[in-house]
Design an enzyme around this catalytic site. Sequence first.
Site, PDB file in Angstrom:
ATOM      1  N   ARG A   1       7.892   3.822  -4.838  1.00 47.53           N
ATOM      2  CA  ARG A   1       8.001   2.858  -3.714  1.00 47.53           C
ATOM      3  C   ARG A   1       7.347   1.913  -3.925  1.00 47.53           C
ATOM      4  NH1 ARG A   1       7.687   5.588   2.172  1.00 47.53           N
ATOM      5  NH2 ARG A   1       5.640   5.622   1.400  1.00 47.53           N
TER       6      ARG A   1
ATOM      7  N   TYR B   1       0.955  -1.154   0.028  1.00 43.72           N
ATOM      8  CA  TYR B   1       0.114   0.065  -0.076  1.00 43.72           C
ATOM      9  C   TYR B   1       0.812   1.439  -0.080  1.00 43.72           C
ATOM     10  CZ  TYR B   1       0.839   0.807   4.992  1.00 43.72           C
ATOM     11  OH  TYR B   1       1.560   1.143   6.170  1.00 43.72           O
TER      12      TYR B   1
ATOM     13  N   LYS C   1       6.622  -1.791   1.851  1.00 44.50           N
ATOM     14  CA  LYS C   1       5.367  -1.150   2.635  1.00 44.50           C
ATOM     15  C   LYS C   1       4.029  -1.948   2.325  1.00 44.50           C
ATOM     16  CE  LYS C   1       3.147   3.305   2.926  1.00 44.50           C
ATOM     17  NZ  LYS C   1       3.188   3.522   4.568  1.00 44.50           N
TER      18      LYS C   1
ATOM     19  N   GLU D   1      12.789   3.324  13.984  1.00 46.47           N
ATOM     20  CA  GLU D   1      11.823   4.191  13.394  1.00 46.47           C
ATOM     21  C   GLU D   1      10.471   4.003  14.427  1.00 46.47           C
ATOM     22  OE1 GLU D   1      10.034   3.387   9.471  1.00 46.47           O
ATOM     23  OE2 GLU D   1      10.118   1.226  10.045  1.00 46.47           O
TER      24      GLU D   1
ATOM     25  N   HIS E   1      -1.125 -20.822   1.153  1.00 47.06           N
ATOM     26  CA  HIS E   1      -0.238 -19.805   1.018  1.00 47.06           C
ATOM     27  C   HIS E   1       0.695 -19.646  -0.053  1.00 47.06           C
ATOM     28  CE1 HIS E   1      -0.802 -20.930   5.497  1.00 47.06           C
ATOM     29  NE2 HIS E   1       0.139 -19.921   5.864  1.00 47.06           N
TER      30      HIS E   1
ATOM     31  N   LEU F   1      11.257   1.869   7.082  1.00 42.02           N
ATOM     32  CA  LEU F   1      10.514   2.304   5.828  1.00 42.02           C
ATOM     33  C   LEU F   1      11.261   3.327   5.264  1.00 42.02           C
ATOM     34  CD1 LEU F   1       7.992   1.696   3.977  1.00 42.02           C
ATOM     35  CD2 LEU F   1       6.948   3.821   5.039  1.00 42.02           C
TER      36      LEU F   1
HETATM   37  O1  PSZ Z   1      -1.908   8.694   8.146  1.00 40.14           O
HETATM   38  C1  PSZ Z   1      -1.184   8.156   8.827  1.00 40.14           C
HETATM   39  O2  PSZ Z   1      -1.184   7.865  10.058  1.00 40.14           O
HETATM   40  C2  PSZ Z   1       0.068   7.860   7.946  1.00 40.14           C
HETATM   41  S1  PSZ Z   1       0.290   8.111   6.556  1.00 40.14           S
HETATM   42  C3  PSZ Z   1       1.893   7.463   6.446  1.00 40.14           C
HETATM   43  C4  PSZ Z   1       2.307   6.820   7.681  1.00 40.14           C
HETATM   44  C5  PSZ Z   1       1.128   7.022   8.572  1.00 40.14           C
HETATM   45  N1  PSZ Z   1       3.439   6.319   7.849  1.00 40.14           N
HETATM   46  C6  PSZ Z   1       4.367   5.738   7.089  1.00 40.14           C
HETATM   47  C7  PSZ Z   1       5.459   5.284   7.788  1.00 40.14           C
HETATM   48  C8  PSZ Z   1       5.536   4.047   8.391  1.00 40.14           C
HETATM   49  O3  PSZ Z   1       4.235   3.290   8.501  1.00 40.14           O
HETATM   50  C9  PSZ Z   1       6.604   3.497   8.877  1.00 40.14           C
HETATM   51  C10 PSZ Z   1       6.633   2.294   9.567  1.00 40.14           C
HETATM   52  N2  PSZ Z   1       7.515   4.252   8.860  1.00 40.14           N
HETATM   53  C11 PSZ Z   1       7.868   5.493   8.245  1.00 40.14           C
HETATM   54  C12 PSZ Z   1       6.722   6.016   7.761  1.00 40.14           C
HETATM   55  C13 PSZ Z   1       6.691   7.400   7.061  1.00 40.14           C
HETATM   56  O4  PSZ Z   1       6.623   7.376   5.581  1.00 40.14           O
HETATM   57  P1  PSZ Z   1       6.292   8.451   4.860  1.00 40.14           P
HETATM   58  O5  PSZ Z   1       7.118   9.656   5.020  1.00 40.14           O
HETATM   59  O6  PSZ Z   1       6.629   7.844   3.218  1.00 40.14           O
HETATM   60  O7  PSZ Z   1       4.833   8.577   4.855  1.00 40.14           O
END
Ligand code: PSZ
Length: 280
Positions: free
Chosen positions: A49, A30, A143, A175, A99, A199
């Site tokens: 990405r 996603y 992702k 992170e 699976h 990520l």
């Molecule tokens: O709306 C929300 O709560 C969002 S929108 C994007 C995220 C949360 N997080 C993305 C994310 C992540 O899930 C992890 C584990 N690490 C880093 C990030 C940040 O990624 P970007 O900057 O591409 O959104």
Amino acid sequence: MILFGDRLMEKTQVKIDIEDRAYQFGDGIYEVIRVYNGQPFYLNEHLTRLEKSAKAIRLPLPYSINKMESLLQQLLEQSSITDGKIYLQISRGISPRNHAFPLNAKPILVAYLDAIDRPVTKLEHGISAITTADLRWLRCDIKSLNLLPAVLAKQEAVDQGCEEALLVRDEKITEGSSSNVFFVQQGKLITHPSNHLILHGITRHIAIELAHQLKIPIVYQALSQQQLEQIDECFITSTTVEICPVVQIDGKSVGNGKPGPITRRLQQAFAEIIPAPTNV
Ligand code: PSZ
């Protein structure tokens, strides 16, 4: 309206099959893309990405990047929402539960747009975080739809009255549960190297570019939990939370407990690249 495959339809018309592999296995990928003033922000980077995530899990994308761009444009154009986030996922498809990859399943794209505002209070005053074990797998650069460890970590933060959980693997902070994290120590930015343990956030990348422009030195190193004692500032980055100060970690103030000067400079620079309304 929901983009389901290459068609826009009412949410009530969308039928999710119980044998959809996204539903049964979390077998899919996603993206979340910010829309400011009617314009998707860093769309190419998000789609690039997505393409990388697809390749990493051996999922053939159902449409070309160009086609997905035009489908997302249609999604935006039919909506009255000008400020929001696009959620886009691609499932490996529908097949009886097993699976191994199905032979004939067709990958399914779903995307929709929700209205959101900039988190102004958090951006102004900062948030609180906890630290907790990073229980995720070893391909956090993908992702993927499998978010259970992130869900559990975030809930632990919420249960303690905090907004984010900073994840610790082998004594190092990787992170946030849904964000990347940066620290400031003696005028230098410190952030985890972009490897398989995090990520590769689009907003992280933007923050790094802004830091370069502002001549703020960056060190790509994982901070240990003990080193938290020595930091002056901390902030997290994500598509929706932008560059957000963290003013408390595990109940202890970061610096003087207020957003720090380097965080503020980066936040200011970020605000300046948000697309302004276009005159029609
Ligand atoms: O709306 C929300 O709560 C969002 S929108 C994007 C995220 C949360 N997080 C993305 C994310 C992540 O899930 C992890 C584990 N690490 C880093 C990030 C940040 O990624 P970007 O900057 O591409 O959104």
